[in-house]
Design a protein around this motif. Structure first.
Motif, short mmCIF file in Angstrom:
data_model
loop_
_atom_site.label_atom_id
_atom_site.label_comp_id
_atom_site.label_asym_id
_atom_site.label_seq_id
_atom_site.Cartn_x
_atom_site.Cartn_y
_atom_site.Cartn_z
N ASP A 24 0.81 -1.23 0.00
CA ASP A 24 0.00 0.00 0.00
C ASP A 24 0.83 1.27 0.00
N ASN A 25 2.12 1.12 0.27
CA ASN A 25 2.98 2.31 0.31
C ASN A 25 3.59 2.64 -1.05
N ASP A 104 8.47 3.17 3.48
CA ASP A 104 7.19 3.12 4.19
C ASP A 104 6.60 4.51 4.45
N LEU A 105 7.10 5.52 3.74
CA LEU A 105 6.61 6.90 3.85
C LEU A 105 6.97 7.56 5.18
N ARG A 209 1.60 5.03 8.00
CA ARG A 209 0.17 5.06 7.69
C ARG A 209 -0.29 3.68 7.23
N PHE A 210 0.49 3.02 6.36
CA PHE A 210 0.10 1.71 5.84
C PHE A 210 1.12 0.66 6.26
N GLY A 211 0.66 -0.57 6.40
CA GLY A 211 1.57 -1.67 6.72
C GLY A 211 2.08 -1.54 8.14
N GLU A 212 2.98 -2.47 8.51
CA GLU A 212 3.51 -2.37 9.87
C GLU A 212 5.02 -2.51 9.90
N SER A 213 5.61 -2.12 11.03
CA SER A 213 7.06 -2.17 11.18
C SER A 213 7.53 -3.63 11.12
#
Ligand code: UDP
Ligand code: MG
Length: 321
Positions: A24-25, A104-105, A209-213
């Motif tokens: 999504d990023n 990841d923005l 904002r999207f996804g995870e670490s």
């Protein structure tokens, strides 16, 4: 696999971002980078490295590469980790200047022109410094604060935020350092060891904002282990005998202490007790161990000297006028 899109040869600037399960990023990232570099005066390319993602990341990257000539995709066969993914991107980057950032923005591409301008003032490496970091306090900021202090202490390189991925490098510098494991955090320290001119600049930072670490608290342990290894390698590599001799010192001290005890026993104890052989035995044992370490150190010196001869590992000049 690299998607060829007919971008102009040899762009001046290469932007490299590693992505692992960041589907999504991808599109917002591409839009944001293109927007941020809209007024960039030189030519540029963007290299998005898919680090063996299991989601849609690669198809999104391939789509972006097909739509924009400046975007390139690089797909790694499996998940090799952030450092190796960045290295793969650097390998394919053709620019005289290379900028790395997270995919990841969290880093802000609008800071790229500023970092590149700073590089042009005569630096080899400009590090981003997340002054207002948008991450969790206990899991991220506290361990990172401790790690940064340790890195500064052990390496002597005064960069505040070693973990920030947003950095600008001169191509020549990247050719001189090699990274493995989780070592992208030590880029400033490794660069300093090859004589690079380094500085830092405050950069923006955003919450995910999207996804995870991709990391948990176990990263802290890995960073500390890597830091220790790095310190060992850099000090040991230049003079191994010094390290071995230092390790042998306490052993020599123990041998001397047992010799002293032996002499004391021989002169002060009753005949039967003074014949106890434990003290001379212990002294000899420690002396033997110290001798063994010193020999190992000598062997390491010999091995390294022949390696140095063949590699001709002399410091090279950075600037010739
Ligand atoms: N990343 C990667 N391979 C990995 C782990 C992470 O390419 O094995 C990428 C990830 O997609 C992101 C960047 O490295 O673009 C930073 O990772 P993350 O955001 O998880 O780290 P954090 O910001 O939490 O420190
Ligand atoms: Mg992140």
């Amino acid at each position: 696999m690299r998607v060829e899109t007919g971008a102009p040869l040899e762009p001046q600037l290469s932007v490299v971002a590693p992505l692992y399960n960041e589907a999504d990023n991808v599109e917002p990232l591409v839009q944001w980078i293109l927007e941020a570099l809209g007024t960039y005066p030189g030519t540029f390319e963007v290299i998005l490295v898919d680090d063996g993602s299991r989601d849609d990341t690669w198809s999104r990257i391939a789509g972006a590469a097909a739509a924009h000539p400046a975007i390139h995709g690089l797909r790694l066969g499996r998940n090799v980790g952030q450092t190796a993914a960045m290295m793969a991107g650097f390998d394919h980057a053709r620019g005289r200047v290379v900028v790395s950032l997270d995919g990841d923005l969290q880093n802000d591409p609008r800071d790229i022109p500023m970092l590149v301008a700073k590089l042009d003032e005569g630096y080899d490496l400009v590090c981003g410094w997340r002054q207002q970091r948008q991450d969790k306090l206990i899991l991220r900021k506290v361990p990172s604060w401790v790690a940064n202090r340790l890195i500064r202490r052990l390496t002597g390189v005064q960069i505040t935020d070693n973990g920030c991925s947003l950095k600008a490098y001169r191509r020549d510098l990247l050719d001189r350092i090699s990274l493995y494991a989780e070592q992208h955090r030590f880029i400033p320290a490794l660069s300093a060891s090859v004589g690079a001119r380094i500085t830092e600049l405050p950069v923006r930072h955003h919450a995910r904002r999207f996804g995870e670490s991709k990391y948990g608290i176990s990263r802290t342990v890995k960073v500390l282990v890597d830091l220790f290894t790095l310190k060992m390698i850099t000090t040991f590599r230049s003079r191994p005998l010094v390290g071995f001799a230092l390790a042998a010192m306490p052993m020599v001290a123990a041998a001397l202490a047992f010799t002293g005890l032996w002499v004391y026993a021989a002169t002060h104890f009753t005949p039967l007790k003074s014949e106890a052989i434990v003290f001379p035995g212990a002294a000899l044992l420690w002396l033997g161990a110290a001798f063994y370490l010193a020999m190992l150190g000598l062997v390491a010196e010999v091995a390294l000297s022949s390696e140095r001869e063949s590699a001709r590992e002399f410091p090279t000049a950075w600037e010739v006028r």
